[in-house]
Structures are given as structure tokens and as C-alpha cells.
Design a protein around this motif. Structure first.
Motif, PDB file in Angstrom:
ATOM      1  N   ILE A   1     -18.626 112.806 -20.246  1.00 34.24           N
ATOM      2  CA  ILE A   1     -18.401 113.668 -21.404  1.00 34.24           C
ATOM      3  C   ILE A   1     -17.244 113.121 -22.240  1.00 34.24           C
ATOM      4  O   ILE A   1     -17.327 113.052 -23.476  1.00 34.24           O
ATOM      5  N   SER A   2     -16.175 112.690 -21.571  1.00 32.73           N
ATOM      6  CA  SER A   2     -15.031 112.162 -22.305  1.00 32.73           C
ATOM      7  C   SER A   2     -15.396 110.889 -23.050  1.00 32.73           C
ATOM      8  O   SER A   2     -15.020 110.705 -24.209  1.00 32.73           O
ATOM      9  N   LEU A   3     -16.155 110.000 -22.386  1.00 34.59           N
ATOM     10  CA  LEU A   3     -16.521 108.750 -23.053  1.00 34.59           C
ATOM     11  C   LEU A   3     -17.411 109.005 -24.260  1.00 34.59           C
ATOM     12  O   LEU A   3     -17.231 108.391 -25.316  1.00 34.59           O
ATOM     13  N   LEU A   4     -18.370 109.937 -24.121  1.00 40.37           N
ATOM     14  CA  LEU A   4     -19.237 110.256 -25.255  1.00 40.37           C
ATOM     15  C   LEU A   4     -18.410 110.772 -26.430  1.00 40.37           C
ATOM     16  O   LEU A   4     -18.588 110.337 -27.573  1.00 40.37           O
TER      17      LEU A   4
ATOM     18  N   VAL B   1     -20.729 127.071 -28.051  1.00 40.65           N
ATOM     19  CA  VAL B   1     -20.027 128.169 -27.372  1.00 40.65           C
ATOM     20  C   VAL B   1     -19.737 127.805 -25.923  1.00 40.65           C
ATOM     21  O   VAL B   1     -18.597 127.856 -25.465  1.00 40.65           O
ATOM     22  N   LEU B   2     -20.809 127.450 -25.195  1.00 39.92           N
ATOM     23  CA  LEU B   2     -20.657 127.261 -23.758  1.00 39.92           C
ATOM     24  C   LEU B   2     -19.999 125.923 -23.439  1.00 39.92           C
ATOM     25  O   LEU B   2     -19.329 125.778 -22.422  1.00 39.92           O
ATOM     26  N   GLY B   3     -20.168 124.947 -24.340  1.00 40.94           N
ATOM     27  CA  GLY B   3     -19.528 123.655 -24.124  1.00 40.94           C
ATOM     28  C   GLY B   3     -18.033 123.733 -24.354  1.00 40.94           C
ATOM     29  O   GLY B   3     -17.249 123.092 -23.663  1.00 40.94           O
ATOM     30  N   GLY B   4     -17.641 124.550 -25.324  1.00 42.81           N
ATOM     31  CA  GLY B   4     -16.218 124.690 -25.599  1.00 42.81           C
ATOM     32  C   GLY B   4     -15.454 125.194 -24.396  1.00 42.81           C
ATOM     33  O   GLY B   4     -14.277 124.902 -24.225  1.00 42.81           O
ATOM     34  N   ALA B   5     -16.166 125.934 -23.518  1.00 44.08           N
ATOM     35  CA  ALA B   5     -15.503 126.456 -22.334  1.00 44.08           C
ATOM     36  C   ALA B   5     -15.683 125.528 -21.140  1.00 44.08           C
ATOM     37  O   ALA B   5     -15.269 125.856 -20.043  1.00 44.08           O
ATOM     38  N   GLY B   6     -16.276 124.371 -21.337  1.00 46.53           N
ATOM     39  CA  GLY B   6     -16.485 123.475 -20.204  1.00 46.53           C
ATOM     40  C   GLY B   6     -16.002 122.065 -20.448  1.00 46.53           C
ATOM     41  O   GLY B   6     -16.290 121.161 -19.679  1.00 46.53           O
ATOM     42  N   LEU B   7     -15.273 121.864 -21.555  1.00 46.92           N
ATOM     43  CA  LEU B   7     -14.794 120.515 -21.857  1.00 46.92           C
ATOM     44  C   LEU B   7     -13.642 120.153 -20.921  1.00 46.92           C
ATOM     45  O   LEU B   7     -12.640 120.859 -20.865  1.00 46.92           O
TER      46      LEU B   7
ATOM     47  N   ALA C   1     -22.490 116.348 -30.262  1.00 46.56           N
ATOM     48  CA  ALA C   1     -23.400 117.409 -29.842  1.00 46.56           C
ATOM     49  C   ALA C   1     -23.848 117.196 -28.402  1.00 46.56           C
ATOM     50  O   ALA C   1     -23.934 118.144 -27.621  1.00 46.56           O
ATOM     51  N   ILE C   2     -24.100 115.929 -28.039  1.00 50.59           N
ATOM     52  CA  ILE C   2     -24.527 115.656 -26.659  1.00 50.59           C
ATOM     53  C   ILE C   2     -23.392 115.962 -25.690  1.00 50.59           C
ATOM     54  O   ILE C   2     -23.606 116.551 -24.627  1.00 50.59           O
ATOM     55  N   ALA C   3     -22.161 115.558 -26.068  1.00 55.60           N
ATOM     56  CA  ALA C   3     -21.023 115.814 -25.185  1.00 55.60           C
ATOM     57  C   ALA C   3     -20.868 117.310 -24.947  1.00 55.60           C
ATOM     58  O   ALA C   3     -20.650 117.752 -23.814  1.00 55.60           O
ATOM     59  N   LEU C   4     -21.003 118.088 -26.005  1.00 55.15           N
ATOM     60  CA  LEU C   4     -20.891 119.540 -25.865  1.00 55.15           C
ATOM     61  C   LEU C   4     -22.014 120.090 -24.982  1.00 55.15           C
ATOM     62  O   LEU C   4     -21.787 120.929 -24.113  1.00 55.15           O
ATOM     63  N   ALA C   5     -23.222 119.593 -25.222  1.00 53.12           N
ATOM     64  CA  ALA C   5     -24.360 120.080 -24.437  1.00 53.12           C
ATOM     65  C   ALA C   5     -24.174 119.721 -22.964  1.00 53.12           C
ATOM     66  O   ALA C   5     -24.472 120.527 -22.080  1.00 53.12           O
ATOM     67  N   CYS C   6     -23.660 118.514 -22.694  1.00 52.35           N
ATOM     68  CA  CYS C   6     -23.409 118.104 -21.306  1.00 52.35           C
ATOM     69  C   CYS C   6     -22.350 119.007 -20.678  1.00 52.35           C
ATOM     70  O   CYS C   6     -22.493 119.444 -19.536  1.00 52.35           O
ATOM     71  N   ALA C   7     -21.281 119.277 -21.422  1.00 50.39           N
ATOM     72  CA  ALA C   7     -20.218 120.125 -20.883  1.00 50.39           C
ATOM     73  C   ALA C   7     -20.772 121.518 -20.597  1.00 50.39           C
ATOM     74  O   ALA C   7     -20.470 122.128 -19.576  1.00 50.39           O
ATOM     75  N   ALA C   8     -21.607 122.012 -21.499  1.00 47.60           N
ATOM     76  CA  ALA C   8     -22.152 123.358 -21.328  1.00 47.60           C
ATOM     77  C   ALA C   8     -23.140 123.414 -20.179  1.00 47.60           C
ATOM     78  O   ALA C   8     -23.229 124.416 -19.478  1.00 47.60           O
TER      79      ALA C   8
ATOM     80  N   ASN D   1     -30.871 118.724 -30.222  1.00 49.03           N
ATOM     81  CA  ASN D   1     -29.845 119.306 -29.359  1.00 49.03           C
ATOM     82  C   ASN D   1     -30.490 119.883 -28.105  1.00 49.03           C
ATOM     83  O   ASN D   1     -31.258 120.836 -28.185  1.00 49.03           O
ATOM     84  N   PRO D   2     -30.180 119.305 -26.945  1.00 52.00           N
ATOM     85  CA  PRO D   2     -30.886 119.706 -25.728  1.00 52.00           C
ATOM     86  C   PRO D   2     -30.419 121.026 -25.115  1.00 52.00           C
ATOM     87  O   PRO D   2     -31.073 121.556 -24.220  1.00 52.00           O
ATOM     88  N   GLY D   3     -29.276 121.565 -25.598  1.00 53.73           N
ATOM     89  CA  GLY D   3     -28.633 122.690 -24.926  1.00 53.73           C
ATOM     90  C   GLY D   3     -29.541 123.845 -24.543  1.00 53.73           C
ATOM     91  O   GLY D   3     -29.465 124.355 -23.423  1.00 53.73           O
ATOM     92  N   ILE D   4     -30.409 124.240 -25.429  1.00 54.75           N
ATOM     93  CA  ILE D   4     -31.195 125.451 -25.189  1.00 54.75           C
ATOM     94  C   ILE D   4     -32.108 125.308 -23.976  1.00 54.75           C
ATOM     95  O   ILE D   4     -32.478 126.296 -23.339  1.00 54.75           O
ATOM     96  N   VAL D   5     -32.458 124.065 -23.635  1.00 58.73           N
ATOM     97  CA  VAL D   5     -33.251 123.842 -22.426  1.00 58.73           C
ATOM     98  C   VAL D   5     -32.350 123.459 -21.253  1.00 58.73           C
ATOM     99  O   VAL D   5     -32.493 123.971 -20.146  1.00 58.73           O
TER     100      VAL D   5
END
Lengths: 144, 529
Positions: B138-141, B261-267, B418-425, B487-491
Motif C-alpha cells: 500500500i505504501s509503495l503504491l 471512507v474505509l481506506g482512510g481508516a486502514g492506511l 484509488a488502488i492503494a485506498l481500496a487495498c487498505a480498505a 475501482n475494485p472496492g465495492i467488490v
């Protein structure tokens, strides 16, 4: 909830058996610093705390606040997103002057966030912190 | 009305360079002054937990707000009106989740990294490796996105289009970051992020107040103007046309919002900051401060966005070379000429510096603490060796970021964020919350949650229009995409949650009850930390 006694009865269930184990005294301060998480201080009886009435009450209070409020925050935001994405007719409806429903709901997100922070801080100050202090006191833990 | 920053490029380059150089020097002096000669892990990773809640709140915002969020959010509002809020209020909701569910429990149970919390009552080795892979990825992305985006910003803000100059600036920024982290560790980094947050917030608040003054402190006049200038079909007060596409485009936006939303809490670099304070109450204060500062920032950005639409014009911004990213520079040039444009540019580069340096430290801490110290060299390493490994990792990761940034410069890299956020979430947040609050959660569940989240994110992106099958794809000439959303988050978020639950139920291992008891008590009370 509000009818429950406010003060916590003195804890008799804690068994703070500190200082009884003599295992693995670190040889250097460096190594003390390095000890990887989790550190397991066997001197605190976590089972006793976990099973104590005070802790169960604390956990229940905490979870009954943060889970519903967290869920509400999430839903409130996602409702805005879904409306902004799928219900444009409704969102474009002008309320007064240049203010549309979408703009109003969007701006409302800001004060509502502030309100959540204020509510949460008040909640922990009143319902959580005194209980945590009480449990810490009973186990002989002094906060840093 | 057709202002082009390029017209007076040299002036603004001078101002930008000047302001930026002052920041770099001041920050360097501070980083040097606060640094410890013989750094322990506790100092290098979390500054001995010496920061106060308000300082940490500033640093949280400084480490979180990227150049993309400053320029992109303002631009989205300038072009899309209220629909542009979707990005910005997503941050806010994410920070509220941090405040309610993450800050204090995380501080109470962990010490340096996210892996500390996830592995607390699980089998150390596999869980720490999984946590480190997720953190580093996530950090590298995010780093790659920031560094590669820098090239475009140099072109946009300073009008320097030569590839070699851009590469030089990217490398220079990278070297400065590495030096900050090497000298100052978390202590120095925190001060860099605090100064950056102060600089960014002061700039946007002052510009916002100035703009409001320009409209006689009448919000409705500002909104009216914003409405007037927009052409009828892009009326900014209504929904911008940008997001009102077909069904898929709408679903894509929902997916992005979910991840934000959910990625912001998982970074991981946000999570790590909650360890830099002495106790849970200060961790709580940090999160509150961060929310208040974010509110201030968003309110100002709101004014900036509508004012950009009123003064510059939504269609002008949309047609400008940088698209919505050009809203801020065009507005700055419009109201303050080259001087203000220069200041804003400097602030943008300071922003990149502070954010990427934070990512760098987080990634190296995760590698040296979770993988090197706790997996390869269990019980055999002293704290100074671990810090040395962390420093070497910092240099390696920094060089990777520079090389990646130079190579990917000029590509469209917005999707990386967007991918980094989705991964974190998907990979971090479900595992973290279940680990903190679900008694039965176990090693198998943790691993399934993390890897399920990461793999589903990456797989979906690879087979999405981001990579192939569209004109804007990385590989526009081939088409192997079957997943319609960018954006893959929803799945991926629900998928990883299901993975974590199924893994827990299927997995045979049960976490030791005494560790579960300890973790639960610590989460709530901090006893034993």
C-alpha cells in the motif's frame, strides 16, 4: 441504560498478583527496548479483569456507543454518495436561492462530523474514562 | 479570462523555489535539532511516544493530505459542484471511523506497526509477514502515485516540460525525504508533517478568507457567481456532467467513495501515527484534532472550489492542460498573480515531501520490525541493529520510489491512489476491526482477510479498464478486461470480509485464551501496555 447505577462498586474480583513471577529478567536495557509486541506481563491477571463485572460493563457501554455511531456515520455518508450518484433530480431540487438539496446535504456533512466528535468525546469522558480509571486503580496500574 | 500559468512561468518558478528552499532548510534544521544521536527503535519508529495530541493531530493531517487531495478535491468541486464533495467528505467519514474505532484500541494494543496489533493473539510469523506485505504494498503504491504525479505537477505549476528537469526535481525531492527520515526518524518526520500541515492550512484558509472578502463575505453571491459563469449544461450548482454517466460510471464512483471512507481508516502510515503519543487519551485527542483540522481544510477548499468556478470558470478549468488539477493554480494566478502561484506551488511540493516521507518510514518500519526483527532474527537482534536495518530499508524504498517515479512520470497515475485506498480498505480494515473486536477471530481468518483483500483488489484492477480495453488504459491496444469498474472496492471489501469470517470458521487454530483476554483488556483500558 440511564437507570443503571452510576458509580462502580469496588472491585473484589481482581487478583493483581504482581511480582510473583521471576522469569526472564532482561540483561540489558537495549533488549528491554527491543522486546517485540506482544509483551505478555504474566503479573497481571487479564482473565480476572476480563471476567470482572466492571470490565464487562465497560465493554458493553463502549460497544453500544461506537458500533451504532460508527455505522450511522458510514450510512450518513454513503446515503449522500448514493443520492448524489443516483438521485440527481432530487439533489438538484432548489430549496432557496442558489442552494440545492445536494449542496445542503453535502455541506451538512461537515457540522455532522463535528457533532460526532463532540458527542463521542463527551461520551468517553462521562461513561468510559471513569470506568477505565477505576479498573486501572484496582489492578494497580498507574497511567503514564 | 484565459489565464495560463505558462505566460509568466519564470517568476513563479523563482517564488516557488524560494519558498520551497526556505521550508527545506528550516525543516532540515529542526529535524537535525530534534534527532537523537543513538536512536532506539522506540525513538526511530514512534518518537518515544512523546508528541501531544494536538501535535500528532497536525502531523496526522500533514501525513494524510496529499497534493492530489488538495488539487483534486478543489478541482472536483470547481467542476462538479456538490458531487465533488463525494471525495472530500469521504476523508471526513474515514477520520470519524478512526476516532471511534481505531485510535485508542490501536494505541493500547500495538507498539510500532499495524502488524503488532494483528499478530497480538495470532501466530506471529505468518500474520506479521502478511501485515508487512500489505503495508509495504500500500505504501509503495501511494508513493509511486505521488512521485510519478510530481512530474505532471512540475509541468502544471512550474511549466517545466523537459523530461530531464522533471526527473531531476523528482530525484531531488526523493533525496531530501530520505535525508529527513534517516536523520530524524519519526521525531523529525513528525515535525516536517506538522510544519507542512501548518503551511497548507494557513495557505488555504487565508486564500479562502480573501476570496470570501472578494465576494463581500456573501456566500450566496459567491454561489450565484459560480452558477452564472457555468454554461447551462454544466451548471455547477446542479450535478456536474462528469459523474452523470451511464450506470457503470455511477457504480464506479460509489465504489471509489466506499474505498475512500474505509481506506482512510486502514492506511498504515495513518495507523502508525497513533503510536507517537504517550497514552490512549492523547491518541483520542490526536484523532479529534485531525477531524477539526480536516473540517477547516474542507471548508476552505469548498470556498476555493466554488470561487475557482466563479472567477476562472468551470469549463476553462476542465479544458486546461491539467484538467481539474489546474483549478487551484489557475485560481491562485487569477487572484494573486505569479507570486501567489509560486507560493501555492511550493506548498504543493512541501505536501508531496511530507506525505511520501511518512510512507517511506512506515514501509521501512514494517519491514524491519515485522519481517526482519520478528521473523528472520527472532530473539537475536538488538535495537540498534533493527534501527540500522530500518535505515537501510528507508534508502532502498526511497530509491525505489525515485526510480519508479521517474519511470512512471507522465503516465496517468491517479488510479494508483484509488488502488492503494481500496487495498487498505479491503486488506487492513476488516482484519484490524475483527482482530480488535471479535473474540473468535484467529490466524487463519487474519491471513484470509489480508490476502483475500490484497489479491482480490489486484486481480480486479488487472482485469479492469484501468489496464486494458479502453482508450485510457495502460495497454490500450489489447483487451482482456472483464471487470467493468476501475475501482475494485465495492467488490473487494465485502469479499475480504467474507474471507476473514470463513477463514476463521474453517481454520482449526484457536487463539490462546489468555492472549485474547489480555488483548481485550488492553484494547479497552491500556493495562499492560
Amino acid at each position: 441504560m440511564a437507570n443503571l447505577p452510576h458509580s462502580v462498586p469496588p472491585a473484589s474480583s481482581f487478583t493483581p498478583s504482581r511480582g510473583t513471577d521471576a522469569t526472564s529478567a532482561p540483561t540489558a536495557f537495549d533488549d528491554l527496548d527491543r522486546l517485540a509486541e506482544p509483551v505478555h506481563p504474566t503479573r497481571i491477571d487479564f482473565h480476572a479483569i476480563q471476567r470482572s463485572r466492571e470490565f464487562i460493563e465497560l465493554r458493553r457501554k463502549y460497544r453500544r456507543f461506537v458500533f451504532p455511531v460508527g455505522l450511522a456515520v458510514f450510512c450518513w455518508f454513503m446515503a449522500f454518495v448514493l443520492l448524489a450518484t443516483y438521485e440527481q433530480g432530487f439533489m438538484n431540487h432548489r430549496l432557496f436561492g442558489p442552494i440545492s438539496v445536494g449542496l445542503l446535504l453535502g455541506i451538512l456533512q461537515l457540522p455532522s462530523a463535528g457533532a460526532v466528535i463532540i458527542l463521542y468525546r463527551r461520551f468517553v469522558r462521562r461513561a468510559i474514562d471513569p470506568r477505565v480509571d477505576e479498573i486501572q486503580r484496582c489492578t494497580g496500574v498507574v497511567e503514564k | 479570462m484565459t489565464v495560463d500559468p505558462a505566460v509568466s512561468a519564470s517568476d513563479n518558478v523563482n517564488v516557488a523555489t524560494g519558498v520551497f528552499a526556505i521550508f527545506v532548510m528550516v525543516a532540515l534544521v529542526i529535524v537535525y535539532r530534534v534527532s537523537q544521536r543513538r536512536s532506539s527503535t522506540n525513538d526511530f519508529y514512534v518518537a518515544d511516544g512523546r508528541f501531544t495530541g494536538s501535535q500528532n493531530g497536525m502531523a496526522l493531517v500533514g501525513g494524510y493530505l496529499s497534493a492530489a487531495s488538495f488539487l483534486g478535491v478543489t478541482g472536483a468541486i470547481a467542476i462538479g459542484g456538490y458531487s465533488g464533495f463525494v471525495y472530500s467528505v469521504g476523508f471526513l467519514a474515514g477520520w470519524l471511523i478512526n476516532q471511534l474505532l481505531i485510535a485508542e484500541p490501536l494505541h493500547n494494543t500495538g507498539r510500532f506497526t499495524m502488524g503488532d496489533v494483528l499478530s497480538f493473539r495470532m501466530r506471529q510469523r505468518p500474520v506479521r509477514i502478511a501485515a508487512a506485505i500489505s503495508t509495504v504494498m500500500i505504501s509503495l503504491l501511494s508513493m509511486l502515485a505521488q512521485m510519478a504525479g510530481t512530474g505532471a505537477l512540475i509541468a502544471l505549476l512550474l511549466d517545466l516540460h523537459s523530461k530531464s528537469t522533471q526527473s531531476l526535481v523528482i530525484a531531488g525531492l526523493g533525496v531530501i525525504m530520505i535525508i529527513y527520515v534517516l536523520i530524524g526518524g519519526m521525531r523529525g518526520l513528525t515535525w516536517v508533517q506538522i510544519i507542512k500541515a501548518g503551511l497548507l492550512l494557513t495557505t488555504v484558509v487565508l486564500i479562502a478568507i480573501f476570496l470570501l472578502g472578494k465576494f463581500g463575505f456573501s456566500v450566496s453571491l459567491l454561489l450565484d457567481k459560480a452558477e452564472d459563469i457555468s454554461s447551462p449544461d454544466t451548471n455547477i450548482l446542479d450535478h456536474g456532467r462528469k459523474y452523470s454517466g451511464i450506470g457503470i460510471a455511477r457504480l464506479d464512483l460509489v465504489s471509489l467513495a466506499l474505498a475512500s471512507v474505509l481506506g482512510g481508516a486502514g492506511l498504515p502510515h495513518v495507523l502508525m501515527r497513533f503510536y507517537t503519543v504517550p497514552n490512549a487519551k492523547e491518541a483520542r485527542r490526536s484523532a479529534s484534532w485531525a477531524v477539526w483540522l480536516m473540517l477547516m481544510f474542507l471548508l476552505s477548499v469548498l470556498v476555493l472550489g466554488y470561487a475557482a468556478s466563479a472567477l476562472v470558470g468551470s469549463s476553462t478549468i476542465e479544458a486546461a492542460p491539467g484538467g481539474e488539477n489546474s483549478a487551484v493554480p489557475l485560481l491562485a494566478f487569477h487572484i494573486g498573480g505569479t507570486a501567489l502561484l509560486g507560493v501555492v506551488s511550493a506548498v504543493v511540493f512541501v505536501t508531496i515531501l511530507a506525505v511520501v516521507a511518512g510512507l517511506m518510514l512506515t514501509a521501512s518500519a514494517s519491514f524491519s520490525h515485522d519481517v526482519y526483527a520478528n521473523v528472520f532474527h527472532k530473539d537475536k537482534m538488538d535495537t540498534r541493529t533493527e534501527v540500522r536495518v530500518a535505515r537501510i530499508t528507508t534508502v532502498v524504498i526511497g530509491v525505489l520510489a525515485i526510480v519508479g517515479g521517474v519511470l512512471a512520470s507522465g503516465q496517468n497515475v491517479a488510479f494508483l491512489v484509488a488502488i492503494a485506498l481500496a487495498c487498505a480498505a479491503s486488506a487492513n480494515l476488516p482484519a484490524l476491526l475483527l482482530s480488535l473486536f471479535w473474540k473468535r477471530f484467529n490466524t487463519a481468518g487474519t491471513l484470509c482477510g489480508i490476502y483475500g483483500g490484497l489479491l482480490s483488489c489486484l486481480t480486479l484492477v488487472i482485469f479492469s479498464p484501468v489496464v486494458s480495453g479502453a482508450k485510457t488504459s495502460i495497454l490500450p491496444n489489447v483487451d482482456f478486461h472483464w471487470f467493468p469498474l476501475s475501482n475494485p472496492g465495492i467488490v473487494s471489501i465485502p469479499f475480504s470480509l467474507v474471507c476473514a469470517v470463513i477463514g476463521t470458521l474453517v481454520g482449526k487454530d484457536r487463539p490462546a485464551p489468555e492472549l485474547q483476554a489480555e488483548m481485550e483488556v488492553r484494547t479497552m483500558t491500556g493495562i499492560g501496555r
